[in-house]
Scaffold this active site. Structure first.
Site, PDB file in Angstrom:
ATOM      1  N   HIS A  89       0.917  -1.148  -0.044  1.00 41.70           N
ATOM      2  CA  HIS A  89      -0.024   0.108   0.010  1.00 41.70           C
ATOM      3  C   HIS A  89       0.778   1.254   0.155  1.00 41.70           C
ATOM      4  O   HIS A  89       1.938   1.342   0.737  1.00 41.70           O
ATOM      5  CB  HIS A  89      -1.237  -0.155   1.082  1.00 41.70           C
TER       6      HIS A  89
ATOM      7  N   ASP B 191       6.203   0.261   6.666  1.00 38.60           N
ATOM      8  CA  ASP B 191       4.512   0.200   6.301  1.00 38.60           C
ATOM      9  C   ASP B 191       4.068   1.444   5.458  1.00 38.60           C
ATOM     10  O   ASP B 191       3.738   2.293   6.126  1.00 38.60           O
ATOM     11  CB  ASP B 191       3.941   0.233   7.803  1.00 38.60           C
TER      12      ASP B 191
ATOM     13  N   GLU C 267      -4.895   2.089   2.562  1.00 34.12           N
ATOM     14  CA  GLU C 267      -5.018   0.949   3.435  1.00 34.12           C
ATOM     15  C   GLU C 267      -5.231   1.192   4.693  1.00 34.12           C
ATOM     16  O   GLU C 267      -5.966   0.553   5.508  1.00 34.12           O
ATOM     17  CB  GLU C 267      -3.882  -0.127   3.071  1.00 34.12           C
ATOM     18  N   GLU C 268      -4.423   2.245   5.132  1.00 32.06           N
ATOM     19  CA  GLU C 268      -4.449   2.497   6.598  1.00 32.06           C
ATOM     20  C   GLU C 268      -5.815   3.018   7.232  1.00 32.06           C
ATOM     21  O   GLU C 268      -6.289   2.634   8.430  1.00 32.06           O
ATOM     22  CB  GLU C 268      -3.328   3.481   6.912  1.00 32.06           C
TER      23      GLU C 268
ATOM     24  N   ASP D 179       2.858  -6.564   3.332  1.00 33.55           N
ATOM     25  CA  ASP D 179       2.681  -5.451   4.230  1.00 33.55           C
ATOM     26  C   ASP D 179       3.070  -5.919   5.629  1.00 33.55           C
ATOM     27  O   ASP D 179       2.290  -5.704   6.570  1.00 33.55           O
ATOM     28  CB  ASP D 179       1.031  -5.303   4.116  1.00 33.55           C
TER      29      ASP D 179
ATOM     30  N   HIS E 133       3.778   2.564  12.305  1.00 31.29           N
ATOM     31  CA  HIS E 133       2.936   3.807  12.680  1.00 31.29           C
ATOM     32  C   HIS E 133       3.612   4.760  13.311  1.00 31.29           C
ATOM     33  O   HIS E 133       2.899   5.635  14.205  1.00 31.29           O
ATOM     34  CB  HIS E 133       1.677   3.222  13.371  1.00 31.29           C
TER      35      HIS E 133
HETATM   36 ZN   LIG Z   1       0.643  -1.529   6.251  1.00 36.84          ZN
END
Ligand SMILES: [Zn+2]
Length: 386
Positions: free
Chosen positions: A209, A221, A255-256, A283, A353
């Site tokens: 993503h 990520d 995606e998030e 991912d 994140h």
């Molecule tokens: Zn991800």
């Protein structure tokens, strides 16, 4: 992908949510018997509303999970800030399972707390490490529930706060955030493909993503998954392999924060009567490859598992039933077998994140080995079907 000379490179327009953090976030323990007033680093959870300049000030009530919250009920919760402090279970070798076991406190905790009259929520970061780095991620508000501001704090600060609360029940916390949700905006999935020489209508998609949380570049990520997907196609070119089937690298958007890109991709595949014979997703970070998981029919799973011995000399040993990924999961409704790339997961939840998920956090060799492993599976599917 255009530079590499793939046969087609194109965009798929998709409307996505537009959440912004705002430029100021501050948190403070206000009246600790032991520490007095002390600053604490806070980050808004994605989708959360902000407090605005008036901030949110309140007594803290600590809970370990949603059951404990429900047991306390409105009597104990109303007018307070709920502090969700469940740790990721270090006994689980699979860190993604540990993450799954705690992610509810971030995803639905704040809105659940609001049902009992909470005025704010603080969430312990979903990290496998004790450090000073707060982790963001999406939270979702339930329908017809008041939207309360919600922030994450680092695992060290969560331990500090919990320790102080143990003998200081009147402890208060103040935080100030300026996050807000704006109207949806136009964005895109990005797709590149090499057309198959024998069965161009049979598509094998491999993707990651393109969006990431705003605190950093989102290198693990999921920049890693994006470049690995492109690399699968590039490797085929580099070794002079002309695929029989169409191989497609897909960079999914959003995606998030809603999976709009993954849903759009599947909707377009259905609308255009595309025949995906497999879809793979990366991912889980750009770490050392250790395996693949597959969701599909018994026969498809057996076939993938039968290739395991080819990978064993490279230390890639974990071939298992069940797998895929968020972005390719909507394709399951069209019975497309989905394959999840599994790298070593022991360091992923240090970066996930956070403000430190930057390019420098990725080891080039591990990233490349992952891409090579993915390309090898895609090659086998192209050659022998699935
Ligand atoms: Zn991800």
């Amino acid at each position: 992908m255009m530079t590499y000379g793939f046969d087609t490179v194109y965009l798929q327009p998709v409307m996505v949510p537009h959440w912004v953090r705002g430029d100021k976030e501050l948190g403070r323990i206000v009246n600790s018997k032991k520490l007095g007033s002390q600053e604490v680093k806070v980050v808004s959870l994605g989708n959360a509303v902000g407090t605005g300049p008036e901030g949110t000030l309140g007594q803290i009530i600590e809970v370990n999970d949603l059951q404990e919250l429900a047991a306390l009920g409105r009597d104990k919760i109303e007018g307070k800030i709920v502090f969700f402090n469940k740790s990721m279970d270090a006994k689980l070798i699979d860190t993604f399972r540990a993450y799954g076991g705690t992610s509810g406190q971030r995803g639905s905790g704040p809105s659940e707390a609001a049902k009992y009259g909470a005025i704010g929520a603080i969430v312990r970061s979903l990290s496998s490490f004790k450090d000073d780095v707060p982790h963001t991620g999406s939270t979702n508000y339930g329908l017809n529930v008041p939207k309360i501001p919600a922030v994450a704090i680092s695992t060290n600060d969560a331990d500090l706060l919990s320790g102080l609360l143990a003998d200081d029940k009147d402890l208060e916390f103040y935080f100030e955030t300026y996050a807000q949700m704006l109207p949806d905006v136009l964005s895109y999935n990005v797709v590149g493909e090499i057309r198959g020489s024998e069965f161009p209508d049979e598509i094998i998609a491999v993707g990651g993503h393109l969006d990431s949380w705003d605190l950093s570049e989102g290198a693990h990520d999921d920049g890693a998954g994006c470049v690995q997907s492109i690399e699968v196609l590039r490797l085929m070119q580099a070794v002079g392999y002309q695929p029989k089937r169409t191989i497609r690298a897909v960079m999914f958007m959003n995606e998030e924060n809603g999976l709009r890109g993954g849903r759009k991709y599947a909707a377009l595949a259905e609308e255009n009567n595309e025949n995906h014979i497999a879809a793979m997703e990366s991912d889980r970070g750009g770490f050392l490859p250790i395996g693949f998981g597959i969701s599909g029919t018994e026969a498809q799973q057996t076939k993938l598992l039968s290739w395991a011995s080819l990978f064993q000399p490279y230390g890639i040993y974990q071939f298992k039933k069940g797998g895929g990924g968020a972005d390719i999961s909507p394709l399951r409704t069209q019975d497309v077998p989905t394959i999840g790339f599994i790298p070593d997961g022991q360091r992923y939840f240090k970066y996930h994140h956070t403000p430190i998920d930057d390019f420098e956090a990725v080891n080039q060799r591990e990233l490349e080995m992952g891409a090579a492993a993915m390309a090898s599976v895609i090659f086998l599917i192209d050659k022998y079907g699935l």
